[in-house]
Design a protein around this motif. Structure first.
Motif, PDB file in Angstrom:
ATOM      1  N   GLN A  72      22.312  -3.541   5.624  1.00  0.00           N
ATOM      2  CA  GLN A  72      22.835  -4.514   4.678  1.00  0.00           C
ATOM      3  C   GLN A  72      21.754  -4.881   3.663  1.00  0.00           C
ATOM      4  OE1 GLN A  72      24.870  -7.937   6.176  1.00  0.00           O
ATOM      5  NE2 GLN A  72      26.062  -6.785   7.695  1.00  0.00           N
ATOM      6  N   LEU A  73      22.214  -5.340   2.516  1.00  0.00           N
ATOM      7  CA  LEU A  73      21.323  -5.801   1.452  1.00  0.00           C
ATOM      8  C   LEU A  73      21.628  -7.272   1.210  1.00  0.00           C
ATOM      9  CD1 LEU A  73      19.191  -5.184  -0.669  1.00  0.00           C
ATOM     10  CD2 LEU A  73      20.983  -4.249  -2.141  1.00  0.00           C
ATOM     11  N   THR A  74      20.658  -8.108   1.465  1.00  0.00           N
ATOM     12  CA  THR A  74      20.881  -9.551   1.412  1.00  0.00           C
ATOM     13  C   THR A  74      20.169 -10.172   0.211  1.00  0.00           C
ATOM     14  OG1 THR A  74      20.776 -11.572   2.749  1.00  0.00           O
ATOM     15  CG2 THR A  74      18.876 -10.095   2.870  1.00  0.00           C
ATOM     16  N   ASP A  75      20.341 -11.482   0.036  1.00  0.00           N
ATOM     17  CA  ASP A  75      19.665 -12.272  -1.001  1.00  0.00           C
ATOM     18  C   ASP A  75      19.953 -11.770  -2.414  1.00  0.00           C
ATOM     19  OD1 ASP A  75      18.707 -13.870   0.956  1.00  0.00           O
ATOM     20  OD2 ASP A  75      16.627 -13.189   0.846  1.00  0.00           O
ATOM     21  N   TRP A  76      21.163 -12.051  -2.890  1.00  0.00           N
ATOM     22  CA  TRP A  76      21.613 -11.609  -4.210  1.00  0.00           C
ATOM     23  C   TRP A  76      21.409 -12.698  -5.261  1.00  0.00           C
ATOM     24  CZ3 TRP A  76      24.217  -6.736  -4.843  1.00  0.00           C
ATOM     25  CH2 TRP A  76      24.371  -6.021  -3.654  1.00  0.00           C
ATOM     26  N   GLU A  77      20.410 -13.533  -5.083  1.00  0.00           N
ATOM     27  CA  GLU A  77      20.220 -14.702  -5.943  1.00  0.00           C
ATOM     28  C   GLU A  77      19.950 -14.366  -7.406  1.00  0.00           C
ATOM     29  OE1 GLU A  77      17.987 -17.944  -3.272  1.00  0.00           O
ATOM     30  OE2 GLU A  77      17.060 -15.975  -3.205  1.00  0.00           O
ATOM     31  N   GLU A  83      29.336 -15.959  -7.990  1.00  0.00           N
ATOM     32  CA  GLU A  83      30.148 -14.943  -8.656  1.00  0.00           C
ATOM     33  C   GLU A  83      29.791 -13.543  -8.149  1.00  0.00           C
ATOM     34  OE1 GLU A  83      33.045 -13.352 -10.894  1.00  0.00           O
ATOM     35  OE2 GLU A  83      32.648 -15.514 -10.877  1.00  0.00           O
ATOM     36  N   VAL A  84      28.506 -13.306  -7.916  1.00  0.00           N
ATOM     37  CA  VAL A  84      28.076 -12.009  -7.394  1.00  0.00           C
ATOM     38  C   VAL A  84      28.653 -11.771  -6.005  1.00  0.00           C
ATOM     39  CG1 VAL A  84      26.080 -10.693  -6.565  1.00  0.00           C
ATOM     40  CG2 VAL A  84      25.984 -11.852  -8.778  1.00  0.00           C
ATOM     41  N   TYR A  85      28.557 -12.774  -5.140  1.00  0.00           N
ATOM     42  CA  TYR A  85      29.105 -12.613  -3.789  1.00  0.00           C
ATOM     43  C   TYR A  85      30.612 -12.365  -3.830  1.00  0.00           C
ATOM     44  CZ  TYR A  85      24.881 -13.533  -1.129  1.00  0.00           C
ATOM     45  OH  TYR A  85      23.638 -13.426  -0.559  1.00  0.00           O
ATOM     46  N   LYS A  86      31.299 -12.992  -4.761  1.00  0.00           N
ATOM     47  CA  LYS A  86      32.728 -12.748  -4.916  1.00  0.00           C
ATOM     48  C   LYS A  86      32.977 -11.301  -5.325  1.00  0.00           C
ATOM     49  CE  LYS A  86      36.727 -14.328  -7.628  1.00  0.00           C
ATOM     50  NZ  LYS A  86      37.170 -15.287  -8.694  1.00  0.00           N
ATOM     51  N   THR A  87      32.128 -10.767  -6.193  1.00  0.00           N
ATOM     52  CA  THR A  87      32.292  -9.409  -6.699  1.00  0.00           C
ATOM     53  C   THR A  87      32.026  -8.351  -5.634  1.00  0.00           C
ATOM     54  OG1 THR A  87      31.681 -10.137  -8.930  1.00  0.00           O
ATOM     55  CG2 THR A  87      31.503  -7.779  -8.475  1.00  0.00           C
ATOM     56  N   ILE A  88      31.035  -8.576  -4.783  1.00  0.00           N
ATOM     57  CA  ILE A  88      30.682  -7.564  -3.774  1.00  0.00           C
ATOM     58  C   ILE A  88      31.441  -7.763  -2.469  1.00  0.00           C
ATOM     59  CG2 ILE A  88      28.380  -7.251  -4.760  1.00  0.00           C
ATOM     60  CD1 ILE A  88      27.272  -8.881  -2.397  1.00  0.00           C
ATOM     61  N   GLN A 135      30.885  -5.106 -12.229  1.00  0.00           N
ATOM     62  CA  GLN A 135      30.657  -5.947 -13.400  1.00  0.00           C
ATOM     63  C   GLN A 135      30.688  -7.425 -13.016  1.00  0.00           C
ATOM     64  OE1 GLN A 135      30.455  -4.355 -16.749  1.00  0.00           O
ATOM     65  NE2 GLN A 135      30.159  -2.630 -15.352  1.00  0.00           N
ATOM     66  N   VAL A 136      29.775  -8.192 -13.574  1.00  0.00           N
ATOM     67  CA  VAL A 136      29.796  -9.653 -13.467  1.00  0.00           C
ATOM     68  C   VAL A 136      29.599 -10.222 -14.876  1.00  0.00           C
ATOM     69  CG1 VAL A 136      28.983  -9.792 -11.074  1.00  0.00           C
ATOM     70  CG2 VAL A 136      27.312  -9.701 -12.945  1.00  0.00           C
ATOM     71  N   PRO A 137      29.919 -11.495 -15.089  1.00  0.00           N
ATOM     72  CA  PRO A 137      29.868 -12.047 -16.455  1.00  0.00           C
ATOM     73  C   PRO A 137      28.467 -12.316 -16.985  1.00  0.00           C
ATOM     74  CG  PRO A 137      31.406 -13.285 -15.049  1.00  0.00           C
ATOM     75  CD  PRO A 137      30.585 -12.431 -14.153  1.00  0.00           C
ATOM     76  N   ASP A 145      30.304 -11.298   4.166  1.00  0.00           N
ATOM     77  CA  ASP A 145      30.626 -12.412   3.282  1.00  0.00           C
ATOM     78  C   ASP A 145      30.042 -13.706   3.859  1.00  0.00           C
ATOM     79  OD1 ASP A 145      32.065 -10.702   1.689  1.00  0.00           O
ATOM     80  OD2 ASP A 145      34.009 -11.242   2.539  1.00  0.00           O
ATOM     81  N   PRO A 146      29.501 -14.577   3.011  1.00  0.00           N
ATOM     82  CA  PRO A 146      29.002 -15.859   3.525  1.00  0.00           C
ATOM     83  C   PRO A 146      30.106 -16.658   4.207  1.00  0.00           C
ATOM     84  CG  PRO A 146      28.258 -15.479   1.259  1.00  0.00           C
ATOM     85  CD  PRO A 146      29.293 -14.435   1.556  1.00  0.00           C
ATOM     86  N   ALA A 147      29.734 -17.321   5.298  1.00  0.00           N
ATOM     87  CA  ALA A 147      30.673 -18.236   5.947  1.00  0.00           C
ATOM     88  C   ALA A 147      30.814 -19.510   5.125  1.00  0.00           C
ATOM     89  CB  ALA A 147      30.192 -18.568   7.362  1.00  0.00           C
ATOM     90  N   TYR A 148      29.787 -19.807   4.325  1.00  0.00           N
ATOM     91  CA  TYR A 148      29.806 -20.973   3.448  1.00  0.00           C
ATOM     92  C   TYR A 148      28.788 -20.743   2.346  1.00  0.00           C
ATOM     93  CZ  TYR A 148      28.805 -25.653   1.662  1.00  0.00           C
ATOM     94  OH  TYR A 148      28.618 -26.726   0.843  1.00  0.00           O
ATOM     95  N   LEU A 149      29.176 -21.062   1.124  1.00  0.00           N
ATOM     96  CA  LEU A 149      28.247 -20.968   0.000  1.00  0.00           C
ATOM     97  C   LEU A 149      28.620 -22.022  -1.027  1.00  0.00           C
ATOM     98  CD1 LEU A 149      25.973 -19.591  -1.609  1.00  0.00           C
ATOM     99  CD2 LEU A 149      27.672 -17.985  -2.484  1.00  0.00           C
ATOM    100  N   SER A 150      27.683 -22.907  -1.329  1.00  0.00           N
ATOM    101  CA  SER A 150      27.917 -23.946  -2.322  1.00  0.00           C
ATOM    102  C   SER A 150      27.335 -23.532  -3.667  1.00  0.00           C
ATOM    103  CB  SER A 150      27.274 -25.263  -1.880  1.00  0.00           C
ATOM    104  OG  SER A 150      27.287 -26.189  -2.959  1.00  0.00           O
TER     105      SER A 150
END
Length: 300
Positions: free
Chosen positions: A200-205, A72-77, A131-133, A85-90
């Motif tokens: 860039q700022l990575t690792d939004w876990e 959801e975070v990656y979708k937001t940013i 904003q995220v949920p 954007d990730p080429a793939y994210l599960s």
């Protein structure tokens, strides 16, 4: 095909990485392992003439990180200039594939130009007020990581006392919070990737809704810094115009974040993953910045 990692031990982490990459891209080549991270394992490979990094979650990660929230975070940013954007994210397994940044380096915490670049990117994130949920609840996470010790005590003999002191700072922190927004939470120097003028700022876990000033504290606890170093970073972020109450709030966050990551390290230790000096330093931040925060509160 189901891309979920086989947790029965039938496949190694490396085999899982290769299998998923093949399912996403078809043919791949030139595989090599990167240095094992604190949370994940990563590998570099080539597909279609491009280099990529695949991240496979490490030991105990399924207990620590909500991968659906990360997605959801990656979708937001997405498209906002913080990272590719990730080429793939599960969202099920946490396996992620991103383009490899050629000639990139991480932030050097003793380089003022790097610090200014990193803080500028953080301020960009914070001023967008995304904003995220979900929320990153600092105190609940402290207790959660402790609960993962499975009833075993802390390796620190004064842990109960230290925790009580850290929790006593909560009221002061909450009185100083003026806004919350999407915050990175793990904004440490190694997660800022600098490539020429690009950063860039990575690792939004761990990212979620929080007081954005927690990100300043998180940057500080990763380093073996003095209070003078901490104050320099605060001054850089605020352009020399940080109120004393906000500065003390950040000291409080440093104490709480130190305990948070110390508890995280103790959970990892039960999995026989040791972080040595880093783990000890987090606990020391918890104790030291409690004292500093209390001393500075008296001056307000």
């Amino acid at each position: 095909m189901n891309l979920q990692e086989n947790r029965s031990g039938e496949r190694t982490i490396e085999e899982t990485a290769v299998r998923v990459a093949h399912e996403v891209f078809g043919e791949t080549a030139d595989w090599c392992s990167l240095k094992k991270g604190m949370t994940n394992r990563s590998f570099v490979f080539t597909a279609g003439g491009e280099r990529y990094i695949i991240r496979v979650p490490g030991e105990g990660t399924e207990w620590l990180i909500n991968r659906k929230q990360e997605a959801e975070v990656y979708k937001t940013i997405s498209g906002r200039g913080f990272c590719d954007d990730p080429a793939y994210l599960s969202p099920e397994t946490g396996i992620k594939i991103t383009k490899f940044l050629e000639h990139a380096r991480t932030c050097e915490a003793d380089d003022e130009n790097d610090l200014r670049s990193c803080m500028a990117l953080l301020k960009k994130l914070h001023t967008m007020k995304l904003q995220v949920p979900h929320t990153f609840d600092l105190y609940r996470q402290i207790d959660f990581y402790e609960s993962l010790w499975d009833g075993k005590g802390s390796i620190y003999s004064d842990y109960a006392e230290t925790k009580a002191k850290v929790l006593s700072l909560k009221d002061f922190i909450e009185k100083q919070v003026t806004s919350v927004c999407l915050s990175h939470i793990d904004a440490v120097p190694d997660n800022f990737l600098i490539c020429g003028e690009d950063i860039q700022l990575t690792d939004w876990e761990y990212s979620g809704m929080q007081d954005p000033h927690i990100d300043i504290a998180m940057f500080c606890v990763y380093n073996d810094w003095t209070k003078k170093d901490v104050d320099r970073l605060i001054d850089i972020y605020f352009d020399g115009e940080c109120s004393q109450a906000t500065r003390v709030k950040i000291y409080c966050y440093i104490s709480a974040c130190g305990l948070l990551w110390s508890n995280w390290c103790e959970f990892k230790r039960h999995l026989e993953v040791e972080f040595g000096e880093y783990a000890l330093r987090q606990y020391q931040y918890a104790a030291d910045y409690y004292r500093i925060a209390v001393q500075e509160m008296k001056k307000l």
